[in-house]
Design a protein around this motif. Structure first.
Motif, PDB file in Angstrom:
ATOM      1  N   PHE A  47      27.202  64.196  32.086  1.00 43.93           N
ATOM      2  CA  PHE A  47      28.080  63.537  33.047  1.00 43.93           C
ATOM      3  C   PHE A  47      28.360  62.075  32.716  1.00 43.93           C
ATOM      4  O   PHE A  47      29.507  61.633  32.743  1.00 43.93           O
ATOM      5  N   GLY A  48      27.342  61.324  32.378  1.00 38.75           N
ATOM      6  CA  GLY A  48      27.541  59.909  32.037  1.00 38.75           C
ATOM      7  C   GLY A  48      28.453  59.745  30.834  1.00 38.75           C
ATOM      8  O   GLY A  48      29.359  58.894  30.841  1.00 38.75           O
ATOM      9  N   ALA A  49      28.251  60.562  29.808  1.00 41.04           N
ATOM     10  CA  ALA A  49      29.090  60.487  28.602  1.00 41.04           C
ATOM     11  C   ALA A  49      30.524  60.898  28.903  1.00 41.04           C
ATOM     12  O   ALA A  49      31.473  60.293  28.385  1.00 41.04           O
ATOM     13  N   VAL A  50      30.700  61.916  29.753  1.00 39.82           N
ATOM     14  CA  VAL A  50      32.054  62.346  30.115  1.00 39.82           C
ATOM     15  C   VAL A  50      32.773  61.219  30.856  1.00 39.82           C
ATOM     16  O   VAL A  50      33.929  60.910  30.565  1.00 39.82           O
ATOM     17  N   LEU A  51      32.082  60.592  31.800  1.00 47.62           N
ATOM     18  CA  LEU A  51      32.694  59.473  32.529  1.00 47.62           C
ATOM     19  C   LEU A  51      33.047  58.322  31.585  1.00 47.62           C
ATOM     20  O   LEU A  51      34.120  57.718  31.709  1.00 47.62           O
ATOM     21  N   ARG A  79      46.431  64.506  30.806  1.00 48.65           N
ATOM     22  CA  ARG A  79      45.248  64.746  31.641  1.00 48.65           C
ATOM     23  C   ARG A  79      44.246  63.601  31.531  1.00 48.65           C
ATOM     24  O   ARG A  79      43.593  63.252  32.516  1.00 48.65           O
ATOM     25  N   ARG A  80      44.141  63.000  30.342  1.00 46.26           N
ATOM     26  CA  ARG A  80      43.259  61.833  30.191  1.00 46.26           C
ATOM     27  C   ARG A  80      43.717  60.696  31.106  1.00 46.26           C
ATOM     28  O   ARG A  80      42.895  60.013  31.724  1.00 46.26           O
ATOM     29  N   LEU A  81      45.030  60.489  31.179  1.00 49.79           N
ATOM     30  CA  LEU A  81      45.569  59.448  32.064  1.00 49.79           C
ATOM     31  C   LEU A  81      45.285  59.777  33.527  1.00 49.79           C
ATOM     32  O   LEU A  81      44.911  58.894  34.303  1.00 49.79           O
ATOM     33  N   GLN A  82      45.450  61.039  33.902  1.00 48.34           N
ATOM     34  CA  GLN A  82      45.161  61.444  35.272  1.00 48.34           C
ATOM     35  C   GLN A  82      43.688  61.232  35.610  1.00 48.34           C
ATOM     36  O   GLN A  82      43.359  60.738  36.696  1.00 48.34           O
ATOM     37  N   LEU A  83      42.827  61.631  34.696  1.00 48.11           N
ATOM     38  CA  LEU A  83      41.394  61.462  34.933  1.00 48.11           C
ATOM     39  C   LEU A  83      41.035  59.990  35.096  1.00 48.11           C
ATOM     40  O   LEU A  83      40.249  59.630  35.982  1.00 48.11           O
ATOM     41  N   ASP A  84      41.589  59.143  34.254  1.00 40.14           N
ATOM     42  CA  ASP A  84      41.310  57.716  34.346  1.00 40.14           C
ATOM     43  C   ASP A  84      41.801  57.152  35.682  1.00 40.14           C
ATOM     44  O   ASP A  84      41.115  56.342  36.302  1.00 40.14           O
ATOM     45  N   GLY A  85      42.971  57.606  36.124  1.00 40.40           N
ATOM     46  CA  GLY A  85      43.507  57.132  37.404  1.00 40.40           C
ATOM     47  C   GLY A  85      42.664  57.543  38.600  1.00 40.40           C
ATOM     48  O   GLY A  85      42.639  56.859  39.617  1.00 40.40           O
ATOM     49  N   ASP A  86      41.976  58.667  38.480  1.00 40.30           N
ATOM     50  CA  ASP A  86      41.149  59.175  39.575  1.00 40.30           C
ATOM     51  C   ASP A  86      39.661  59.025  39.303  1.00 40.30           C
ATOM     52  O   ASP A  86      38.838  59.706  39.915  1.00 40.30           O
ATOM     53  N   LEU A  87      39.307  58.136  38.404  1.00 32.22           N
ATOM     54  CA  LEU A  87      37.914  57.982  37.988  1.00 32.22           C
ATOM     55  C   LEU A  87      36.980  57.731  39.168  1.00 32.22           C
ATOM     56  O   LEU A  87      35.870  58.257  39.204  1.00 32.22           O
ATOM     57  N   LEU A  89      37.027  58.936  42.123  1.00 34.28           N
ATOM     58  CA  LEU A  89      36.700  60.214  42.755  1.00 34.28           C
ATOM     59  C   LEU A  89      35.664  60.969  41.933  1.00 34.28           C
ATOM     60  O   LEU A  89      34.684  61.485  42.459  1.00 34.28           O
ATOM     61  N   TYR A  90      35.890  61.022  40.616  1.00 33.17           N
ATOM     62  CA  TYR A  90      35.019  61.815  39.750  1.00 33.17           C
ATOM     63  C   TYR A  90      33.640  61.185  39.572  1.00 33.17           C
ATOM     64  O   TYR A  90      32.666  61.899  39.358  1.00 33.17           O
ATOM     65  N   GLU A  91      33.530  59.869  39.678  1.00 31.40           N
ATOM     66  CA  GLU A  91      32.235  59.202  39.515  1.00 31.40           C
ATOM     67  C   GLU A  91      31.223  59.663  40.553  1.00 31.40           C
ATOM     68  O   GLU A  91      30.030  59.680  40.284  1.00 31.40           O
ATOM     69  N   ALA A  96      34.374  67.924  41.610  1.00 31.95           N
ATOM     70  CA  ALA A  96      35.823  67.704  41.618  1.00 31.95           C
ATOM     71  C   ALA A  96      36.361  67.664  40.192  1.00 31.95           C
ATOM     72  O   ALA A  96      37.450  68.174  39.911  1.00 31.95           O
ATOM     73  N   LEU A  97      35.601  67.081  39.284  1.00 38.64           N
ATOM     74  CA  LEU A  97      36.011  67.036  37.882  1.00 38.64           C
ATOM     75  C   LEU A  97      36.025  68.443  37.288  1.00 38.64           C
ATOM     76  O   LEU A  97      36.975  68.829  36.595  1.00 38.64           O
ATOM     77  N   VAL A  98      35.015  69.233  37.591  1.00 35.62           N
ATOM     78  CA  VAL A  98      34.965  70.620  37.115  1.00 35.62           C
ATOM     79  C   VAL A  98      36.183  71.385  37.627  1.00 35.62           C
ATOM     80  O   VAL A  98      36.864  72.088  36.870  1.00 35.62           O
ATOM     81  N   THR A  99      36.488  71.238  38.909  1.00 36.47           N
ATOM     82  CA  THR A  99      37.621  71.945  39.487  1.00 36.47           C
ATOM     83  C   THR A  99      38.936  71.516  38.855  1.00 36.47           C
ATOM     84  O   THR A  99      39.787  72.365  38.549  1.00 36.47           O
ATOM     85  N   SER A 100      39.115  70.229  38.624  1.00 41.76           N
ATOM     86  CA  SER A 100      40.340  69.754  37.969  1.00 41.76           C
ATOM     87  C   SER A 100      40.498  70.356  36.582  1.00 41.76           C
ATOM     88  O   SER A 100      41.570  70.831  36.211  1.00 41.76           O
ATOM     89  N   LEU A 101      39.433  70.357  35.823  1.00 40.53           N
ATOM     90  CA  LEU A 101      39.494  70.920  34.480  1.00 40.53           C
ATOM     91  C   LEU A 101      39.825  72.413  34.513  1.00 40.53           C
ATOM     92  O   LEU A 101      40.626  72.899  33.706  1.00 40.53           O
ATOM     93  N   LEU A 102      39.237  73.134  35.461  1.00 40.43           N
ATOM     94  CA  LEU A 102      39.520  74.566  35.590  1.00 40.43           C
ATOM     95  C   LEU A 102      40.983  74.797  35.953  1.00 40.43           C
ATOM     96  O   LEU A 102      41.611  75.738  35.459  1.00 40.43           O
ATOM     97  N   LEU A 103      41.531  73.935  36.810  1.00 34.14           N
ATOM     98  CA  LEU A 103      42.944  74.051  37.187  1.00 34.14           C
ATOM     99  C   LEU A 103      43.855  73.843  35.979  1.00 34.14           C
ATOM    100  O   LEU A 103      44.862  74.533  35.834  1.00 34.14           O
TER     101      LEU A 103
END
Length: 106
Positions: A47-51, A79-87, A89-91, A96-103
């Motif tokens: 998780f830390g490395a992914v963040l 998707r990288r940009l989206q993840l960064d924008g919602d960081l 939430l995911y922290e 929520a990060l797992v669900t986003s990736l699955l979507l």
């Protein structure tokens, strides 16, 4: 008579309407469970490395999570940009990060 908005809502509930998700009334298949498990391991196990990779705009831990979720290579820059924008939430919510990736995955 059905109205157009009602027909649109009914179509949105059809199987396959949301890629990466199955209708909630159908049981999960072994393939669904295996994919979810692989994504959860890739995210929660590192998780830390992914963040850190999200914050850096990419990296090996994030790529492993994308691979586990089968996110198409062509979609990953957006998707990288989206993840960064919602960081934020995911922290605090790895689920929520797992669900986003699955979507986003196939």
């Amino acid at each position: 008579m059905f109205s157009l908005p009602l027909l649109v809502l009914l179509a949105a509930c059809a199987p396959g309407a949301l890629p990466g998700l199955r209708p909630t009334l159908l049981p999960a298949t072994a393939q669904d469970n295996a994919r979810r498990g692989a994504v959860e391991l890739a995210v929660k196990g590192n998780f830390g490395a992914v963040l850190n990779d999200i914050e850096a705009g990419g990296g090996p831990a994030l790529e492993r999570a994308f691979d586990a979720a089968a996110v198409p290579l062509s979609d990953r820059p957006a998707r990288r940009l989206q993840l960064d924008g919602d960081l934020g939430l995911y922290e605090t919510n790895p689920g929520a990060l797992v669900t986003s990736l699955l979507l986003w995955g196939g």
